[in-house]
Scaffold this motif. Structure first.
Motif, short mmCIF file in Angstrom:
data_model
loop_
_atom_site.label_atom_id
_atom_site.label_comp_id
_atom_site.label_asym_id
_atom_site.label_seq_id
_atom_site.Cartn_x
_atom_site.Cartn_y
_atom_site.Cartn_z
N GLU A 25 0.81 -1.23 0.00
CA GLU A 25 0.00 0.00 0.00
C GLU A 25 0.84 1.26 0.00
O GLU A 25 0.35 2.35 -0.30
N GLU A 44 0.39 5.86 2.35
CA GLU A 44 -0.25 4.62 1.91
C GLU A 44 -1.53 4.97 1.19
O GLU A 44 -2.23 5.92 1.57
N GLU A 46 -5.18 3.30 -0.34
CA GLU A 46 -6.11 2.17 -0.30
C GLU A 46 -7.37 2.59 -1.07
O GLU A 46 -7.85 3.70 -0.91
N ILE A 47 -7.88 1.70 -1.91
CA ILE A 47 -9.14 1.95 -2.59
C ILE A 47 -10.25 1.44 -1.66
O ILE A 47 -10.25 0.28 -1.27
N VAL A 48 -11.17 2.34 -1.30
CA VAL A 48 -12.23 2.01 -0.35
C VAL A 48 -13.58 1.98 -1.05
O VAL A 48 -13.68 2.24 -2.26
N GLU A 49 -14.60 1.70 -0.27
CA GLU A 49 -15.96 1.62 -0.79
C GLU A 49 -16.31 2.84 -1.63
O GLU A 49 -15.97 3.97 -1.28
N GLU A 53 -10.19 6.82 -3.35
CA GLU A 53 -8.80 6.58 -2.98
C GLU A 53 -8.54 7.22 -1.63
O GLU A 53 -8.56 8.44 -1.49
N LYS A 54 -8.33 6.37 -0.63
CA LYS A 54 -8.04 6.86 0.72
C LYS A 54 -6.52 6.93 0.90
O LYS A 54 -5.83 5.93 0.73
N GLN A 55 -6.03 8.12 1.21
CA GLN A 55 -4.61 8.31 1.45
C GLN A 55 -4.37 8.49 2.94
O GLN A 55 -5.02 9.30 3.58
N THR A 56 -3.42 7.73 3.46
CA THR A 56 -3.04 7.85 4.87
C THR A 56 -1.57 8.23 4.95
O THR A 56 -0.72 7.50 4.43
#
Length: 126
Positions: A25, A44, A46-49, A53-56
């Motif tokens: 990730e 990082e 992550e592709i979420v619901e 695109e969720k970026q952390t």
């Protein structure tokens, strides 16, 4: 008052060195340095619901990592008085895999377990 920071992106160098250990990730690893502090920033994705695109971003001050060779006054391993290039090179070439798993979130769980097992069983750091 003006805040001045230098940054160096070094994800590709870490990925080459630790290709089997890095979390998939992670898309960016940056060292951020001011006159007083040195940070590591990990991004990082992550592709979420909903397909979003969720970026952390995780940013950690590296001041808690001390040079093993210092006896009295703890000298930071990543010294903000050193050029940022030197600190990036130290991270890539001198920080051991066992130290990385104990100070960052760069490696996936299976890699951390493997490194920990090798270190605690055989004293091998890698």
């Amino acid at each position: 008052m003006e805040a001045v920071y230098s940054t160096i992106e070094f994800y590709n160098e870490l990925k080459l060195k630790y290709k089997d250990y890095m979390k998939p990730e992670i898309v960016s690893v940056v060292m951020i340095q001011s006159a007083d502090e040195v940070f590591l920033e990990i991004l990082e994705i992550e592709i979420v619901e909903g397909g979003f695109e969720k970026q952390t971003k995780r940013r950690v001050n590296l001041d808690f990592i001390a040079d093993d060779n210092s006896d009295e006054d703890q000298i930071p391993f990543f010294n903000p008085k050193d050029p940022i290039e030197k600190n990036v090179n130290k991270f890539i070439n001198e920080l051991t895999p066992y130290s990385i798993i104990n100070t960052t979130t760069l490696f996936h769980d299976e890699a951390c377990e493997k490194i920990n097992r090798k270190y605690n069983t055989f004293g091998v750091d890698g």
